[in-house]
Scaffold this active site. Structure first.
Site, short mmCIF file in Angstrom:
data_model
loop_
_atom_site.label_atom_id
_atom_site.label_comp_id
_atom_site.label_asym_id
_atom_site.label_seq_id
_atom_site.Cartn_x
_atom_site.Cartn_y
_atom_site.Cartn_z
N GLU A 64 -4.86 -9.37 3.04
CA GLU A 64 -5.60 -9.05 4.26
C GLU A 64 -6.75 -10.02 4.54
O GLU A 64 -7.16 -10.17 5.70
CB GLU A 64 -6.12 -7.61 4.18
CG GLU A 64 -5.10 -6.54 4.53
CD GLU A 64 -4.15 -6.21 3.40
OE1 GLU A 64 -3.32 -5.30 3.56
OE2 GLU A 64 -4.23 -6.87 2.33
N GLU B 118 0.82 -1.21 0.00
CA GLU B 118 0.00 0.00 0.00
C GLU B 118 0.86 1.26 0.00
O GLU B 118 0.51 2.25 -0.67
CB GLU B 118 -0.96 -0.02 1.19
CG GLU B 118 -2.05 -1.06 1.02
CD GLU B 118 -2.96 -1.19 2.22
OE1 GLU B 118 -4.16 -0.91 2.08
OE2 GLU B 118 -2.46 -1.56 3.30
#
Length: 261
Positions: A135, A114
């Site tokens: 995730e 990210e």
């Protein structure tokens, strides 16, 4: 206790090195130091480009320090406040009017992808990289803008494939789908990234800032508004003297000598 972020200036480039090998988990201290460094870079006219990397050759980052999040987030105002800071820092990097370069090697997972997605140029190792947003393995979704930025980077179908299937891809596939800009042997990755950052730092500063405002800052504006941003960037280059110097140099068949901002 030493800082988890080493900051060095070379040839107009601010090199920010994560120092928490081998995993380079992004803990509170790292994010605090990173935010402070980005704020300083925004203010300092001598900084003309950023390079984000990590020590060693094992991993760029496995993302957030989950143990720290579980045990100590209350002292930081709770998990929401922790995530808000990370979103804020990545947005500052993305909207900085100075170009950012990042290296991807080893594990680049969760926040370790990210953060690169918020940078302007991503260079990956041609061997050993494992890049992804896993995730779902933790029963959650990317929380630092990963789903939005990945979708804008590689498209909806590929983003869904990577996130929902918890895939970890190598550098070659990342290049093929447009997630990274180039591949380099691991031993040469950091030097290649620095050379790119130095090249970007050598460009005329108002012009670079204008391009970033047009391409990144105005990316999702209606066309008329985006064109207005572009016109403002053109006028800023003219007012800086860069445009006149560039035009005269072209006509004189010489290299331009742009004024230092």
């Amino acid at each position: 206790m030493s800082s988890p972020l080493l900051s060095e200036r070379r040839d107009g480039v601010l090199v920010l090195t994560h120092q928490a090998a081998p995993w380079n988990r992004m803990g509170f201290a790292y994010m605090d130091a990173l935010e402070a460094a980005v704020d300083e870079a925004a203010r300092d006219p001598q900084v003309r480009a950023l390079l984000l990397t990590a020590e060693g050759e094992a991993n760029f980052s496995v993302g957030m320090d989950l143990k720290e999040l579980l045990l100590h987030s209350a002292a930081r105002g709770g998990a929401e406040a922790v995530l808000d800071q990370r979103l804020r820092v990545l947005r500052k990097i993305e909207l900085l009017d100075k170009p950012s370069v990042v290296t991807l090697f080893g594990f680049c997972l969760g926040g370790g992808l990210e953060l690169p997605l918020a940078c302007h140029f991503r260079l990956a190792a041609s061997e050993g990289a494992q890049i992804g947003l896993p995730e779902l393995e933790l029963g959650t979704v990317p929380a630092w803008g990963g789903s939005a930025r990945l979708t804008r980077c590689v498209g909806r179908d590929r983003a869904l494939d990577l996130i929902l299937r918890r895939r970890k891809i190598d550098g070659a596939e990342a290049l093929r789908i447009g997630l990274v800009h180039s591949l380099h042997p691991l031993a040469q990755l950091k030097s290649a990234a620095f050379e790119l950052a130095r090249e970007l730092a050598a460009q005329p500063r108002p012009s670079v800032a204008g391009v970033l405002r047009c391409v990144v800052g105005a990316e999702h504006l209606p066309l008329a508004d985006a064109l207005a941003v572009e016109r403002q960037a053109v006028l800023a280059c003219r007012d800086s003297g860069n445009q006149d110097e560039g035009l005269h140099a072209f006509l004189d068949k010489r290299r331009p000598q742009f004024p230092v901002p």
